[in-house]
Each structure stands twice: as C-alpha cells, then as structure tokens.
Design a protein around this motif. Structure first.
Motif, PDB file in Angstrom:
ATOM      1  N   ASN A  67       0.931  -1.112   0.013  1.00  0.00           N
ATOM      2  CA  ASN A  67       0.034   0.040   0.115  1.00  0.00           C
ATOM      3  C   ASN A  67       0.752   1.156   0.014  1.00  0.00           C
ATOM      4  OD1 ASN A  67      -1.416   2.286   1.061  1.00  0.00           O
ATOM      5  ND2 ASN A  67      -3.227   0.841   1.671  1.00  0.00           N
ATOM      6  N   LYS A  68       1.061   1.751  -1.158  1.00  0.00           N
ATOM      7  CA  LYS A  68       1.855   3.010  -1.166  1.00  0.00           C
ATOM      8  C   LYS A  68       1.603   4.203  -0.392  1.00  0.00           C
ATOM      9  CE  LYS A  68       2.137   6.873  -4.678  1.00  0.00           C
ATOM     10  NZ  LYS A  68       3.774   7.073  -4.643  1.00  0.00           N
ATOM     11  N   HIS A  69       0.342   4.641   0.069  1.00  0.00           N
ATOM     12  CA  HIS A  69       0.317   5.560   1.031  1.00  0.00           C
ATOM     13  C   HIS A  69       0.550   5.098   2.455  1.00  0.00           C
ATOM     14  CE1 HIS A  69      -1.718   7.907  -2.107  1.00  0.00           C
ATOM     15  NE2 HIS A  69      -2.583   6.854  -2.510  1.00  0.00           N
ATOM     16  N   ALA A  70       0.428   3.908   2.778  1.00  0.00           N
ATOM     17  CA  ALA A  70       0.557   3.583   4.125  1.00  0.00           C
ATOM     18  C   ALA A  70       2.129   3.371   4.208  1.00  0.00           C
ATOM     19  CB  ALA A  70       0.127   2.240   4.452  1.00  0.00           C
ATOM     20  N   LEU A  71       2.728   2.976   3.347  1.00  0.00           N
ATOM     21  CA  LEU A  71       4.196   2.938   3.225  1.00  0.00           C
ATOM     22  C   LEU A  71       4.859   4.418   3.515  1.00  0.00           C
ATOM     23  CD1 LEU A  71       6.862   1.201   3.172  1.00  0.00           C
ATOM     24  CD2 LEU A  71       6.640   1.213   0.920  1.00  0.00           C
ATOM     25  N   GLU A  72       4.354   5.213   2.620  1.00  0.00           N
ATOM     26  CA  GLU A  72       4.849   6.597   2.700  1.00  0.00           C
ATOM     27  C   GLU A  72       4.697   7.357   3.940  1.00  0.00           C
ATOM     28  OE1 GLU A  72       4.564   7.351  -2.124  1.00  0.00           O
ATOM     29  OE2 GLU A  72       3.334   8.229  -0.764  1.00  0.00           O
ATOM     30  N   ALA A  73       3.281   6.886   4.600  1.00  0.00           N
ATOM     31  CA  ALA A  73       3.092   7.582   5.864  1.00  0.00           C
ATOM     32  C   ALA A  73       4.068   7.163   7.043  1.00  0.00           C
ATOM     33  CB  ALA A  73       1.756   7.404   6.371  1.00  0.00           C
ATOM     34  N   TRP A  74       4.421   5.809   6.831  1.00  0.00           N
ATOM     35  CA  TRP A  74       5.001   5.130   7.985  1.00  0.00           C
ATOM     36  C   TRP A  74       6.480   5.902   7.869  1.00  0.00           C
ATOM     37  CZ3 TRP A  74       9.404   1.692   6.742  1.00  0.00           C
ATOM     38  CH2 TRP A  74      10.100   1.169   7.565  1.00  0.00           C
ATOM     39  N   VAL A  75       7.164   5.918   6.478  1.00  0.00           N
ATOM     40  CA  VAL A  75       8.366   6.538   6.428  1.00  0.00           C
ATOM     41  C   VAL A  75       8.506   8.025   6.977  1.00  0.00           C
ATOM     42  CG1 VAL A  75      10.118   7.419   4.829  1.00  0.00           C
ATOM     43  CG2 VAL A  75       9.110   5.196   4.378  1.00  0.00           C
ATOM     44  N   ALA A  76       7.537   8.802   6.863  1.00  0.00           N
ATOM     45  CA  ALA A  76       7.421  10.364   7.200  1.00  0.00           C
ATOM     46  C   ALA A  76       7.132  10.170   8.799  1.00  0.00           C
ATOM     47  CB  ALA A  76       6.165  10.714   6.514  1.00  0.00           C
ATOM     48  N   GLU A  77       6.384   9.209   9.305  1.00  0.00           N
ATOM     49  CA  GLU A  77       6.366   9.355  10.803  1.00  0.00           C
ATOM     50  C   GLU A  77       7.582   8.887  11.369  1.00  0.00           C
ATOM     51  OE1 GLU A  77       4.120   6.316  13.521  1.00  0.00           O
ATOM     52  OE2 GLU A  77       2.692   7.266  12.304  1.00  0.00           O
TER      53      GLU A  77
END
Length: 253
Positions: A67-77
C-alpha cells in the motif's frame, strides 16, 4: 569492529521477525535508533518492546508495504519520530512462488514497488544524511533458476538491478545502495518452518541442496545486511552480497 552506527537512524521493513527483526536488533545494539514496520500489530508491538527493553530508541507501525500511501506515511512518521533517516533496509517479500498471474501481481507490488517506494519516500532525508545507505534484501532465486516460481526469481533479480542503478546514480551524493541475496533461512514462524511442517518432502529436497547440510539462521544474514548498511562499509556500493552457505553454483563475477 565499530560499525559507526551510534546515533544513526534506521528503517527496516518486515522488522518484526526473522531477518528483519535481527537487523533491527543488531542496529539497536550498535547504537542506532530504529523504526520497523510489519503487517501484524502484535508482532510489531512485541518487537518494539524488545528493542526498547534493550535500551534502544525504537518505533514501529502496522503497514502493508504494498500500500503506497501506508508505506509513505510510515516513512514520514518514522523520520519525524527518529529525527531523520540515515539507513533504509527493505526486507519484505510476498513470497509469491506460484506460477500464475496473481504471483506476478503480488511480487510486483510487494517485492519490487515496495523497494522503489521505500527509497523514494526516504530520499529527502537520505539526501541530508552524511552516512546514507540503502540495502535491499533480494534472494539467491534471483541468481539462478530453482524450485520457486518464475515471478519470485524475476523480481528478486530486478531488485539487484534496481539497486545497482541507484548506486551509480546516487554515488555523487554520497548515498550508497547494495543488496543482499540470502539462501534458505530458517526461523520460527518463517516460510521454511511452515514447509517443514506441511511439505516435508520439499523441505528435505531444499535442505539436501546445501553442502553445509543446514539452512541459514536469520542473524547470519542480518549481520551482512547491517554491515553493508553501516559506515564501516563506506566504500561499498553497487554490490550484491550472496550469503547462502555455498548453495548456489553460479560464479558471481
């Protein structure tokens, strides 16, 4: 040897068990702050608690890396929590070994695009790091034809090619990129334990192919991953490190 990891910030996908967990534990033991992600909340919580109990700064999240958005959100967090990113380790596979279209779709989204999206999401922080590295876990199935399905081997080979391209493109920025290709690795809750319990003939066949007479332990792979990711390996980039107990017969030139 001092790996130079003290104070660095590392992300590990698939970090709740097996190779990923051992990578996170070794990074933490060397003084790095670590964020992990995995699909199962209980496993993530247990791994983060274990890392914190050792005195490490640790963070975790439940993420389906396809899931692109979930992965990107984790990286930012994770970057916000840890104060930046110096190291990314991509260690997730769909383990799609069937010979059908679903395996190709799963391998593309989970093995391949997870690697690409992880790197892209972390790049703004890696560009600011003085010890930036990318290490992606491939497989010996990317080196030669074996009993896994065609999609699995094809995407594992593609990951090596992708990392080699990153190494060349990012060298001037001081960002290193490498891959590790493990052989069969056995751990509790892993695919080979499942095969041992449910497909004993396949397990026996796989075991017989390794001249060492055994499979790897996850820490034996993780040590190689962490070394490549660390400043101790500062001039190593564009390398594929095979750790397989002499399983594969091809010569890597």
């Amino acid at each position: 040897m001092d790996l130079g990891l003290k104070g660095l910030r590392a992300l590990v996908t698939g970090g709740s068990k097996g190779i990923g967990l051992r990578c996170a534990e070794i990074l933490a033991a060397e003084g790095a702050a670590v964020s992990i992600c995995a699909r199962m909340g209980a496993d993530v919580d247990a791994a983060v608690a274990k890392l914190k109990a050792s005195g490490a700064t640790a963070h975790g999240a439940v993420v389906d890396v396809s899931n692109k958005h979930a992965l990107e959100a984790w990286v930012a967090e994770a970057a916000e929590t840890l104060g930046g990113i110096d190291i990314v380790i991509g260690n997730v596979s769909a383990l799609a070994v069937a010979d059908d279209e679903d395996a190709w779709k799963a391998g593309f989204e989970t093995d391949m695009m997870h690697s690409v999206r992880l790197v892209n999401a972390a790049m703004p922080w890696l560009e600011k790091s003085e010890a930036a590295s990318i290490t992606l876990v491939s497989s010996v199935s990317g080196r030669e034809i074996d009993f896994t399905g065609p999609a699995y081997g094809a995407f594992k080979a593609a990951i090596v090619h992708y990392a080699q391209g990153l190494a060349y493109k990012l060298a001037a920025q001081g960002i290193r990129a490498n891959t590790v290709s493990p052989g069969n690795t056995y751990f509790d809750g892993g695919i080979w334990q499942n095969i041992q319990n449910n497909m004993p003939e396949l397990y026996a066949e796989a075991l017989s192919l390794n001249p060492t007479g055994r499979m790897a332990k996850p820490e034996e792979i993780a040590r190689g991953v962490v070394f490549l990711a660390s400043p101790a390996s500062s001039f190593t980039t564009g390398t594929n490190l095979v750790i397989d107990g002499a399983l594969t017969k091809g010569v890597q030139l």
